[in-house]
Write a protein that holds these residues in place. Structure first.
Motif, PDB file in Angstrom:
ATOM      1  N   LEU A  56      14.734  -1.818 -14.497  1.00  0.00           N
ATOM      2  CA  LEU A  56      14.572  -0.487 -15.084  1.00  0.00           C
ATOM      3  C   LEU A  56      13.121  -0.035 -15.062  1.00  0.00           C
ATOM      4  N   LEU A  57      12.203  -1.002 -15.091  1.00  0.00           N
ATOM      5  CA  LEU A  57      10.783  -0.656 -15.063  1.00  0.00           C
ATOM      6  C   LEU A  57      10.263  -0.486 -13.632  1.00  0.00           C
ATOM      7  N   GLU A  58      11.184  -0.552 -12.664  1.00  0.00           N
ATOM      8  CA  GLU A  58      10.802  -0.461 -11.250  1.00  0.00           C
ATOM      9  C   GLU A  58      11.590   0.636 -10.551  1.00  0.00           C
ATOM     10  N   PRO A  59      11.454   1.882 -11.046  1.00  0.00           N
ATOM     11  CA  PRO A  59      12.224   3.000 -10.481  1.00  0.00           C
ATOM     12  C   PRO A  59      11.560   3.576  -9.232  1.00  0.00           C
ATOM     13  N   GLY A  84       2.741  -4.217 -11.617  1.00  0.00           N
ATOM     14  CA  GLY A  84       2.745  -4.512 -10.195  1.00  0.00           C
ATOM     15  C   GLY A  84       1.468  -5.182  -9.740  1.00  0.00           C
ATOM     16  N   GLU A  85       1.578  -5.820  -8.580  1.00  0.00           N
ATOM     17  CA  GLU A  85       0.424  -6.509  -8.012  1.00  0.00           C
ATOM     18  C   GLU A  85      -0.100  -5.750  -6.791  1.00  0.00           C
ATOM     19  N   ARG A  86       0.646  -5.782  -5.672  1.00  0.00           N
ATOM     20  CA  ARG A  86       0.205  -4.993  -4.502  1.00  0.00           C
ATOM     21  C   ARG A  86       0.797  -3.587  -4.559  1.00  0.00           C
ATOM     22  N   ASP A  87       2.139  -3.506  -4.713  1.00  0.00           N
ATOM     23  CA  ASP A  87       2.777  -2.207  -4.937  1.00  0.00           C
ATOM     24  C   ASP A  87       2.828  -2.035  -6.448  1.00  0.00           C
ATOM     25  N   ALA A  88       2.016  -1.127  -6.975  1.00  0.00           N
ATOM     26  CA  ALA A  88       1.838  -1.097  -8.422  1.00  0.00           C
ATOM     27  C   ALA A  88       1.644   0.319  -8.930  1.00  0.00           C
ATOM     28  N   ASP A  98     -14.929   5.218 -10.688  1.00  0.00           N
ATOM     29  CA  ASP A  98     -14.835   6.683 -10.754  1.00  0.00           C
ATOM     30  C   ASP A  98     -14.809   7.195 -12.201  1.00  0.00           C
ATOM     31  N   GLN A  99     -14.537   6.287 -13.163  1.00  0.00           N
ATOM     32  CA  GLN A  99     -14.624   6.612 -14.597  1.00  0.00           C
ATOM     33  C   GLN A  99     -13.704   7.758 -15.006  1.00  0.00           C
ATOM     34  N   ARG A 100     -12.552   7.846 -14.352  1.00  0.00           N
ATOM     35  CA  ARG A 100     -11.595   8.895 -14.686  1.00  0.00           C
ATOM     36  C   ARG A 100     -10.282   8.270 -15.170  1.00  0.00           C
ATOM     37  N   MET A 101      -9.725   8.845 -16.267  1.00  0.00           N
ATOM     38  CA  MET A 101      -8.351   8.508 -16.613  1.00  0.00           C
ATOM     39  C   MET A 101      -7.456   9.038 -15.496  1.00  0.00           C
ATOM     40  N   GLN A 102      -6.434   8.279 -15.142  1.00  0.00           N
ATOM     41  CA  GLN A 102      -5.614   8.680 -13.996  1.00  0.00           C
ATOM     42  C   GLN A 102      -4.318   7.905 -13.900  1.00  0.00           C
ATOM     43  N   LEU A 103      -3.387   8.489 -13.152  1.00  0.00           N
ATOM     44  CA  LEU A 103      -2.247   7.750 -12.633  1.00  0.00           C
ATOM     45  C   LEU A 103      -2.668   7.224 -11.270  1.00  0.00           C
ATOM     46  N   LEU A 104      -2.554   5.919 -11.102  1.00  0.00           N
ATOM     47  CA  LEU A 104      -2.896   5.268  -9.841  1.00  0.00           C
ATOM     48  C   LEU A 104      -1.662   4.542  -9.330  1.00  0.00           C
ATOM     49  N   VAL A 105      -1.358   4.759  -8.061  1.00  0.00           N
ATOM     50  CA  VAL A 105      -0.262   4.029  -7.418  1.00  0.00           C
ATOM     51  C   VAL A 105      -0.814   3.381  -6.166  1.00  0.00           C
ATOM     52  N   THR A 106      -0.553   2.098  -6.029  1.00  0.00           N
ATOM     53  CA  THR A 106      -0.997   1.389  -4.824  1.00  0.00           C
ATOM     54  C   THR A 106       0.205   0.907  -4.030  1.00  0.00           C
ATOM     55  N   ARG A 107       0.018   0.837  -2.708  1.00  0.00           N
ATOM     56  CA  ARG A 107       1.048   0.341  -1.790  1.00  0.00           C
ATOM     57  C   ARG A 107       0.362  -0.659  -0.881  1.00  0.00           C
ATOM     58  N   GLY A 108       0.709  -1.931  -1.076  1.00  0.00           N
ATOM     59  CA  GLY A 108       0.009  -2.947  -0.311  1.00  0.00           C
ATOM     60  C   GLY A 108      -1.462  -2.989  -0.713  1.00  0.00           C
ATOM     61  N   THR A 109      -2.313  -3.346   0.187  1.00  0.00           N
ATOM     62  CA  THR A 109      -3.728  -3.445  -0.139  1.00  0.00           C
ATOM     63  C   THR A 109      -4.536  -2.260   0.365  1.00  0.00           C
ATOM     64  N   GLY A 157       6.255   8.472  -0.689  1.00  0.00           N
ATOM     65  CA  GLY A 157       7.682   8.512  -1.014  1.00  0.00           C
ATOM     66  C   GLY A 157       7.982   7.823  -2.324  1.00  0.00           C
ATOM     67  N   ALA A 158       9.122   7.141  -2.362  1.00  0.00           N
ATOM     68  CA  ALA A 158       9.553   6.469  -3.581  1.00  0.00           C
ATOM     69  C   ALA A 158       8.634   5.285  -3.886  1.00  0.00           C
ATOM     70  N   LEU A 159       8.492   4.985  -5.171  1.00  0.00           N
ATOM     71  CA  LEU A 159       7.742   3.794  -5.577  1.00  0.00           C
ATOM     72  C   LEU A 159       8.416   2.545  -5.042  1.00  0.00           C
ATOM     73  N   THR A 160       7.601   1.565  -4.682  1.00  0.00           N
ATOM     74  CA  THR A 160       8.114   0.238  -4.362  1.00  0.00           C
ATOM     75  C   THR A 160       7.414  -0.760  -5.276  1.00  0.00           C
ATOM     76  N   HIS A 161       7.961  -1.945  -5.385  1.00  0.00           N
ATOM     77  CA  HIS A 161       7.489  -2.873  -6.418  1.00  0.00           C
ATOM     78  C   HIS A 161       7.477  -4.297  -5.858  1.00  0.00           C
ATOM     79  N   GLU A 162       6.593  -4.512  -4.906  1.00  0.00           N
ATOM     80  CA  GLU A 162       6.573  -5.806  -4.224  1.00  0.00           C
ATOM     81  C   GLU A 162       5.183  -6.432  -4.287  1.00  0.00           C
ATOM     82  N   PRO A 163       5.009  -7.609  -4.812  1.00  0.00           N
ATOM     83  CA  PRO A 163       6.046  -8.387  -5.483  1.00  0.00           C
ATOM     84  C   PRO A 163       6.222  -7.903  -6.917  1.00  0.00           C
ATOM     85  N   PRO A 164       7.399  -8.037  -7.478  1.00  0.00           N
ATOM     86  CA  PRO A 164       7.600  -7.573  -8.847  1.00  0.00           C
ATOM     87  C   PRO A 164       6.798  -8.421  -9.837  1.00  0.00           C
TER      88      PRO A 164
END
Ligand SMILES: [Ca+2]
Ligand SMILES: [Ca+2]
Length: 403
Positions: A56-59, A84-88, A98-109, A157-164
């Motif tokens: 549920l936490l990995e939509p 998340g670790e790599r996909d997070a 950058d000292q900014r509050m933000q939503l950050l999404v990573t995919r791989g490295t 696209g859609a979030l991924t969560h690898e490795p969870p």
């Protein structure tokens, strides 16, 4: 206001939503976390809350939001929430200085999307602020105090969560010894398994939730005030553990009394779907007296300007409608979940008024009223209007109940 019913008209100016909201807020109807509760303070050294991962936490789409009191300048890559670790996904106060509050999404490295507050996080320090990040398959958006401050189109696209991984509050991934610890307070953290709209963010950022809102998958109110567990009030079981162990340990954040300045739980009653004149020469209207609190259970339904001496029946349902019916309108949808009668039949008195105690403690079996629910009420009555069908209805009354 009708001179005929000066003492029983329920709400002065009750045709105005604003008037009703003002009344609800100031008349003691509202309950909730106003100035009370508790929150968690993180030391910026090693404190964190860990939440065991679930699907549920990995939509694919997501909204994460929380209230934070930023103590001051934060360290490199300080995280308030990380999953998340790599996909997070992160709510973070910094990414690579950058000292900014933000939503950050990573995919791989290599791939990264950031939706950032335009001002440095120190500009938000020393006071409570609400931060929300929204991820849809096309855009990443960021909100401060209910207002959108960033909207970034992306192609991930859609979030991924690898490795969870598990979810962390107040830190990144402590197991990797990264330098990601937050110095400040966190309250009212929420995870939604969908991209909420701007209007939805604005409607609830400063209000407590019921916990059953569609798509809500985790809700930490941090009102426990003691102990080693931050409970998930969404009923999805995402309870958080303070620190490295279930015992007291150096990485436990500290409970503080008070917390985010939430407004009271919002509850109201409002008329809608005006009716047609009946044989009294007036259109019948619904009214409501007593408390909007389910716990108080002293609410009473009223109808005004119905034809004297005629029998009628209150009924209720969930969904609005405006369907031509009898001599007036059916203001509650007869379709699923349908209409529920509220017996007994009552007779309209000489003042064109009838009423019935709502009695939420003993409702019809198909009626279960929960905090935050909107129920709709209406009155059907026999009538002798010339050329009519022999019956008419009042307008509708929508009521959102408080705990
Ligand atoms: Ca709280
Ligand atoms: Ca602990």
């Amino acid at each position: 206001m009708s001179a005929r019913h000066p003492r029983v008209r329920p709400f002065p100016g009750h045709r105005s939503i604003e008037g009703l909201l003002a009344l609800a807020c100031c008349a003691g109807f509202a309950h909730g976390a106003q100035g009370g509760g508790a929150c968690l303070a993180f030391d910026g050294v090693d404190d964190f809350v860990r939440v065991a991962r679930t699907a549920l936490l990995e939509p694919e789409e997501l909204t994460v939001e929380l209230w934070a009191w930023i103590d001051g300048p934060q360290d490199w890559n300080t995280r308030l929430l990380r999953k998340g670790e790599r996909d997070a996904y992160f709510l973070t106060a910094d990414q690579d200085l950058d000292q900014r509050m933000q939503l950050l999404v990573t995919r791989g490295t290599a791939l990264r999307v950031q939706a950032r507050d335009p001002v440095p996080h120190v500009a938000r320090a020393g006071a409570w602020h609400h931060f929300a990040g929204v991820w849809s398959v096309t855009n990443a958006r960021f909100f401060v105090d209910g207002v959108q401050v960033a909207d970034v189109a992306h192609e991930l696209g859609a979030l991924t969560h690898e490795p969870p991984t598990d979810l962390y509050l107040g830190a990144g991934l402590p197991v990797t010894l990264q330098n990601e610890y937050f110095a400040g307070r966190i309250d009212e953290a929420r995870v939604w398994a969908r991209a909420r709209t701007s209007a939805e963010i604005l409607s609830t950022w400063d209000r407590p939730l019921v916990g059953t809102e569609p798509g809500l998958v985790a809700y930490w109110r941090f009102d426990e005030g003691s102990g080693q567990v931050a409970h998930d009030d969404s009923a999805h079981g995402h309870d958080g553990r303070l620190g490295a162990t279930i015992e007291m340990d150096a990485s436990d954040p500290v409970w503080l009394a008070g917390g985010a300045p939430l407004a009271p739980f919002e509850c109201w009653a409002v008329n809608y779907c005006a009716s047609t004149p009946n044989s009294s020469g007036h259109a019948a209207t619904m009214g409501f007296t007593g408390s909007l609190s389910i716990a108080a259970n002293d609410a009473r339904l009223h109808v005004y300007d119905a034809p004297a001496g005629h029998a009628g029946l209150f009924f209720c349902g969930r969904e609005p409608a405006r369907l031509a019916f009898l001599d007036g309108y059916l203001c509650i949808s007869p379709f699923t979940p349908g209409l529920v009668r509220l017996p007994p039949v009552v007779v309209v008195d000489g003042d064109r008024h009838a009423s019935r105690a709502l009695d939420l403690a003993a409702p019809p079996s198909s009626v279960q009223v929960l905090p935050g629910d909107v129920w709709r009420f209406q009155f059907w009555f026999r009538d002798g209007a010339a050329g009519g069908t022999g019956a008419n209805l009042s307008d509708g009354l929508a009521v959102r109940f408080c705990p």
